[in-house]
Scaffold this motif. Sequence first.
Motif, PDB file in Angstrom:
ATOM      1  N   LEU A  69      -2.678 -34.722 -27.155  1.00 17.59           N
ATOM      2  CA  LEU A  69      -3.854 -35.237 -27.858  1.00 17.59           C
ATOM      3  C   LEU A  69      -4.145 -36.684 -27.485  1.00 17.59           C
ATOM      4  O   LEU A  69      -5.304 -37.060 -27.304  1.00 17.59           O
ATOM      5  N   GLU A  70      -3.109 -37.487 -27.370  1.00 14.37           N
ATOM      6  CA  GLU A  70      -3.268 -38.883 -26.976  1.00 14.37           C
ATOM      7  C   GLU A  70      -3.954 -39.017 -25.615  1.00 14.37           C
ATOM      8  O   GLU A  70      -4.684 -39.958 -25.373  1.00 14.37           O
ATOM      9  N   ASN A  71      -3.696 -38.060 -24.742  1.00 19.24           N
ATOM     10  CA  ASN A  71      -4.258 -38.096 -23.396  1.00 19.24           C
ATOM     11  C   ASN A  71      -5.541 -37.283 -23.259  1.00 19.24           C
ATOM     12  O   ASN A  71      -5.992 -37.011 -22.157  1.00 19.24           O
ATOM     13  N   GLY A  72      -6.113 -36.892 -24.404  1.00 22.69           N
ATOM     14  CA  GLY A  72      -7.410 -36.215 -24.388  1.00 22.69           C
ATOM     15  C   GLY A  72      -7.370 -34.736 -24.077  1.00 22.69           C
ATOM     16  O   GLY A  72      -8.398 -34.125 -23.836  1.00 22.69           O
ATOM     17  N   THR A  73      -6.197 -34.131 -24.089  1.00 19.45           N
ATOM     18  CA  THR A  73      -6.081 -32.697 -23.829  1.00 19.45           C
ATOM     19  C   THR A  73      -6.146 -31.945 -25.159  1.00 19.45           C
ATOM     20  O   THR A  73      -5.353 -32.219 -26.055  1.00 19.45           O
ATOM     21  N   PRO A  74      -7.075 -31.012 -25.306  1.00 24.89           N
ATOM     22  CA  PRO A  74      -7.159 -30.267 -26.566  1.00 24.89           C
ATOM     23  C   PRO A  74      -5.931 -29.369 -26.768  1.00 24.89           C
ATOM     24  O   PRO A  74      -5.348 -28.870 -25.809  1.00 24.89           O
ATOM     25  N   VAL A  75      -5.562 -29.181 -28.017  1.00 17.90           N
ATOM     26  CA  VAL A  75      -4.431 -28.328 -28.381  1.00 17.90           C
ATOM     27  C   VAL A  75      -4.935 -27.268 -29.346  1.00 17.90           C
ATOM     28  O   VAL A  75      -5.583 -27.590 -30.338  1.00 17.90           O
ATOM     29  N   ALA A  76      -4.658 -26.018 -29.040  1.00 15.30           N
ATOM     30  CA  ALA A  76      -5.053 -24.914 -29.920  1.00 15.30           C
ATOM     31  C   ALA A  76      -3.865 -24.488 -30.769  1.00 15.30           C
ATOM     32  O   ALA A  76      -2.736 -24.474 -30.300  1.00 15.30           O
ATOM     33  N   CYS A  77      -4.140 -24.165 -32.010  1.00 15.27           N
ATOM     34  CA  CYS A  77      -3.113 -23.639 -32.922  1.00 15.27           C
ATOM     35  C   CYS A  77      -3.448 -22.181 -33.210  1.00 15.27           C
ATOM     36  O   CYS A  77      -4.603 -21.842 -33.444  1.00 15.27           O
ATOM     37  N   VAL A  78      -2.435 -21.354 -33.191  1.00 16.54           N
ATOM     38  CA  VAL A  78      -2.635 -19.934 -33.420  1.00 16.54           C
ATOM     39  C   VAL A  78      -1.692 -19.481 -34.521  1.00 16.54           C
ATOM     40  O   VAL A  78      -0.488 -19.728 -34.453  1.00 16.54           O
ATOM     41  N   GLU A  79      -2.238 -18.829 -35.530  1.00 13.71           N
ATOM     42  CA  GLU A  79      -1.412 -18.279 -36.603  1.00 13.71           C
ATOM     43  C   GLU A  79      -0.768 -16.989 -36.115  1.00 13.71           C
ATOM     44  O   GLU A  79      -1.422 -16.143 -35.500  1.00 13.71           O
ATOM     45  N   VAL A  80       0.521 -16.849 -36.371  1.00  9.87           N
ATOM     46  CA  VAL A  80       1.267 -15.684 -35.896  1.00  9.87           C
ATOM     47  C   VAL A  80       1.962 -15.029 -37.079  1.00  9.87           C
ATOM     48  O   VAL A  80       2.564 -15.707 -37.901  1.00  9.87           O
ATOM     49  N   GLU A  81       1.862 -13.713 -37.164  1.00 10.43           N
ATOM     50  CA  GLU A  81       2.595 -12.976 -38.197  1.00 10.43           C
ATOM     51  C   GLU A  81       3.899 -12.501 -37.587  1.00 10.43           C
ATOM     52  O   GLU A  81       3.906 -11.760 -36.603  1.00 10.43           O
TER      53      GLU A  81
END
Length: 48
Positions: free
Chosen positions: A11-23
């Motif tokens: 994030l600091e370097n401008g790269t997006p991070v996706a979060c995925v909910e997992v069951e």
Amino acid sequence: MMEGLEQLRFLENGTPVACVEVEAQGRLFWELNNPEDIPRIEAALKEL
């Protein structure tokens, strides 16, 4: 205290991070956060 999370570095370097909910549905999840986690994960991998 500074955080050492890899996601924050991205994030600091401008790269997006996706979060995925997992069951989990009874599955085992392995997490490697500390050197103490290594033997537990290595032992689990040997059982595969």
